[in-house]
Design an enzyme around this catalytic site. Structure first.
Site, short mmCIF file in Angstrom:
data_model
loop_
_atom_site.label_atom_id
_atom_site.label_comp_id
_atom_site.label_asym_id
_atom_site.label_seq_id
_atom_site.Cartn_x
_atom_site.Cartn_y
_atom_site.Cartn_z
CD GLU A 247 -67.12 24.92 25.37
OE1 GLU A 247 -66.29 25.12 24.47
OE2 GLU A 247 -68.26 24.49 25.16
CD GLU B 135 -68.34 37.82 15.86
OE1 GLU B 135 -68.69 38.98 16.12
OE2 GLU B 135 -68.85 37.14 14.95
N GLY C 255 -69.11 37.26 23.49
CA GLY C 255 -68.72 35.99 24.10
C GLY C 255 -69.95 35.12 24.21
CB THR D 126 -68.78 33.24 32.68
OG1 THR D 126 -70.13 33.71 32.61
CG2 THR D 126 -67.93 33.96 31.65
#
Lengths: 366, 393
Positions: free
Chosen positions: B372, B132, B136, B374
């Protein structure tokens, strides 16, 4: 088919090696470093496990070596102590090279003393690989061998020869050249009955890996008899021996890194700063996460080379894979041991902890 | 037994994917990147090939071998596809990222109902809506809500950075049923395309992976049937677990895409050095580059092995969060290094298609250190698994 799990049998052997490493290697590491050798008791203990005689039973061995299995063993031994692991494996490379490269007659001559149930553990082997550059890559093997009427003439230098000064069986890697200028084929010779032209010098002051005593060989017109050449010129036995040494050296580097990783992890879990274990800070946790990741990466590269060795891949493939594994594993071990000290702060610098020894050991690996 | 050789099915999957990469992807790669569009013919070709001989052969071998290897086959083929073009690889028709949560949290009835959509030979996609504008990696702070009203769930909220979001037939959307529950209130819902109240917002302009569609989705009183909640097996943390379980399966895949791009850049730099290095270039500089590329080649192999291992664990149902994160973190950093090295080495060259591709891969690479999870989140996951008893905030 891709698979990343050791067999049950390998897992058992690995556990055996680990218990030896923790019970007999780690506690004696500082003593071995000071005395620059392993103790006779340790060698006897190891011989009783069968881990140090991985050659055919007919010569008194515990069965022919498989590279994957021995890679697991080597990592565990180095996890106990890198110097002692190299002491053991350096010795082993003498008889192993005879087994891999020698004729049946040569195997019958040189292997039985190592397999002798009562005195085998007192035997020391050695394999001279590195030269002036100190690197364990085959492109840097230049020791020159030339055919003469009676045998071979050797010229050049070898260094970092583990057990070179006191070995019962000395094997050297050389290039057999037909002419003075050509870079010849890789061959292995047994130094037996060398009368003159060879001087052996103890390497006394080393940065690390002191528990594996080593020497420098200087060859100046050294005359070797015809039967000194192991097997036939141009067969791949010498390449298989050399790449096996590289793979096991990679495994030793992985074991060293794992020792440092686990040691500093335990320290970071216990050590409190600003009211919390230091590992709860990302600044420390990320260093350790990175160590774990790079150790796994290098170990997988090492396993891949060992698998290819067991499958009998072509020389060129083996050389590429073994040298890649060794290069990456040593580089990784150097970073991991250095970071382990950083995680521990001042304590890491002190000799009360083994981290400083492991950092010197890793630095001495290449 | 430790083994690094590919089985017949694994080789077939690799060969099939490589052929696709070479024939369907490389030829349109630069054009799709420039226009940010993918020709419809590409989708149909991919669809045809998937049901065609080579892919069917790979699946048949897989059946013969009698072990679970869907994750391994997937990472092996993804590497090849990304070698072709990573953006196009993400746009291949199929359930995509919607599949893992449906498979892990759906009932057999739900799996049949949702996944059968993808079997009719037409073009269908799936998407996963997790991120959103305000969250994250911190999924527990999610603000999209789902409220049960009679026989329907009413979803309200705002999702963005959704791959294939605008073309997906099914969007697995994560929302909270009760904000006070934190991450335990999160549930996955299947939202079909065309549901009233599901609005496609803007399509992002990106640094790289430009041909890959990245959409914003707005849920405005979006009503879906009660049966579209993927309820798992009634566990308390089911929804959060689904989100995390999805990541354990998809991180190695993202890692394999990164390895594919890294390999493409590495190969192109090696070829350039062999074929196009200007005459009279200082030999010591050439040797330094060769050394650098040799190192890179070894690192690519290590990244690939980390990816394979994580996927192999997933196939064996061995918990693999730590290993999945390792594969993603290692490969994400590597692809940056590989593409940057290729750009630098080929800098003296004339403009060519090869150089333009290298530049594209350089732009594509950065996001692999980000999506996916950091690089920092991956390290956090690894550290938390290494020290399960310590609270690492």
């Amino acid at each position: 088919m891709l698979d990343f799990a050791p067999t049950e049998e390998q897992e058992e052997i690995r556990k055996l090696a680990q218990s030896i490493a923790l019970d007999h290697l780690r506690p004696h590491a500082r003593k071995a470093e000071a005395e620059r050798d392993s103790s006779t008791e340790l060698r006897l203990t190891l011989a009783q496990t069968g881990l140090t005689t991985p050659f055919p039973e007919e010569y008194g061995g515990s069965g022919p070596l498989e590279a994957v299995t021995y890679t697991l063993i080597a990592e565990e031994l180095a996890y106990g102590d890198p110097g002692l692991a190299l002491n053991i494996i350096g010795s082993l490379m003498g008889p192993l090279t005879v087994w891999l490269a020698g004729s049946r007659e040569q195997q019958e001559r040189y292997l039985p003393p190592f397999g002798d149930p009562t005195s085998g553990y007192l035997q020391r082997g050695s394999l001279a690989f590195a030269e002036r550059s100190g690197s364990y890559t085959l492109a840097d093997v230049h020791l020159q061998a030339r055919r003469t009427g009676e045998g071979y003439l050797l010229n050049g230098t070898k260094r970092d020869v583990v057990h070179g000064q006191r070995a019962d069986l000395r094997v050297v890697l050389a290039r057999l050249a037909e002419s003075e200028s050509a870079e010849g084929q890789l061959c292995a010779f047994v130094l037996h009955g060398v009368q003159e032209g060879l001087s052996i010098q103890d390497e006394e002051e080393k940065l690390g890996l002191q528990a594996a005593p080593s020497a420098t060989y200087h060859f100046h017109q050294a005359q070797l008899p015809a039967e000194a050449l192991l097997g036939e010129a141009g067969s791949s036995g010498a390449v298989r021996a050399a790449t096996l040494y590289q793979i096991l050296r990679a495994a030793i580097a992985c074991g060293t890194a794992r020792a440092a990783f686990e040691y500093c992890s335990a320290y970071a879990r216990e050590r409190i700063a600003f009211g919390r274990p230091i590992v709860s800070y990302q600044g420390i946790a990320f260093i350790i996460a990175e160590m774990a990741m790079k150790l796994d990466a290098a170990r997988l590269l090492t396993w891949r080379a060992a698998c290819s060795w067991d499958r009998g891949e072509a020389d060129e493939t083996l050389i590429y894979e073994a040298e890649s594994a060794q290069h990456q594993a040593v580089k990784m071990a150097q970073a991991a041991t250095t970071d382990a000290i950083q995680v521990m702060g001042g304590a890491g610098f002190m000799q009360d902890h083994p981290a400083e020894m492991w950092m010197r050991d890793a630095a001495a690996m290449e | 037994m430790i083994d690094f050789t590919l089985s017949k099915a694994q080789q077939a999957a690799r060969d099939y994917a490589h052929q696709v990469a070479l024939e369907e992807m490389r030829p349109i790669s630069l054009e799709c990147d420039r226009t940010e569009e993918i020709p419809e013919s590409f989708f149909w070709n991919m669809q045809r090939r998937y049901w065609g001989g080579a892919a069917a052969q790979a699946r048949a071998y897989g059946q013969d071998e009698g072990v679970r290897q869907e994750n391994l086959l997937s990472v092996i083929s993804q590497e090849e596809m990304a070698w072709g073009d990573a953006a196009l690889a993400t746009a291949i028709p199929g359930p995509g990222l919607a599949a893992p949560p449906i498979l892990s949290q759906g009932t057999p009835e739900q799996q049949a109902r949702f996944l059968s959509i993808y079997m009719d030979g037409q073009l269908h996609w799936g998407a996963l809506a997790l991120t959103e504008p305000g969250i994250g990696s911190d999924v527990a702070g999610m603000s999209t809500t789902a409220v049960l009203d009679g026989d329907e769930w009413v979803i309200n909220g705002h999702k963005h950075y959704i791959t294939n979001g605008a073309r997906a037939d099914l969007i697995v959307t994560f929302a909270t049923i009760d904000k006070r529950l934190g991450r335990e209130g999160i549930r996955p819902f299947v939202v079909p395309k065309g549901t009233p109240g599901l609005i496609v917002g803007r399509i992002e302009k990106k640094m790289g992976l430009r041909a890959s569609q990245t959409a914003e989705l707005i849920f405005d009183n979006c009503r879906i049937p009660k049966e579209n909640l993927l309820a798992g097996r009634g566990e308390k943390k089911a929804g959060f677990k689904a989100a995390m379980g999805t990541l354990d399966a998809t991180r190695p895949m993202v890692g394999s895409l990164a390895v594919g791009i890294a390999r493409a850049a590495y190969e192109a730099a090696c070829e350039w050095l062999r074929e196009e290095l200007p005459a009279g270039y200082p030999p010591q500089k050439r040797r330094a580059w060769e050394e650098e590329l040799k190192e890179l080649g070894q690192e690519i192999e290590m990244a690939r092995f980390l990816v394979w291992r994580a996927a192999w664990m997933a196939d064996r149902r061995i918990p693999n969060s730590k290993e999945a994160s390792m594969s993603k973190a290692y490969a994400g950093a590597l692809v940056m290094k590989a593409t940057a090295t290729a750009v630098r080495i080929t800098a003296p060259g004339e403009e060519s298609e090869r150089k333009l591709l290298i530049q594209k891969w350089f732009r594509d690479a950065k996001v692999f250190d980000i999506f996916e999870g950091t690089a920092q989140i991956q390290r956090l996951v690894i550290a938390r698994r290494l020290f399960p008893t310590i609270d690492i905030p």
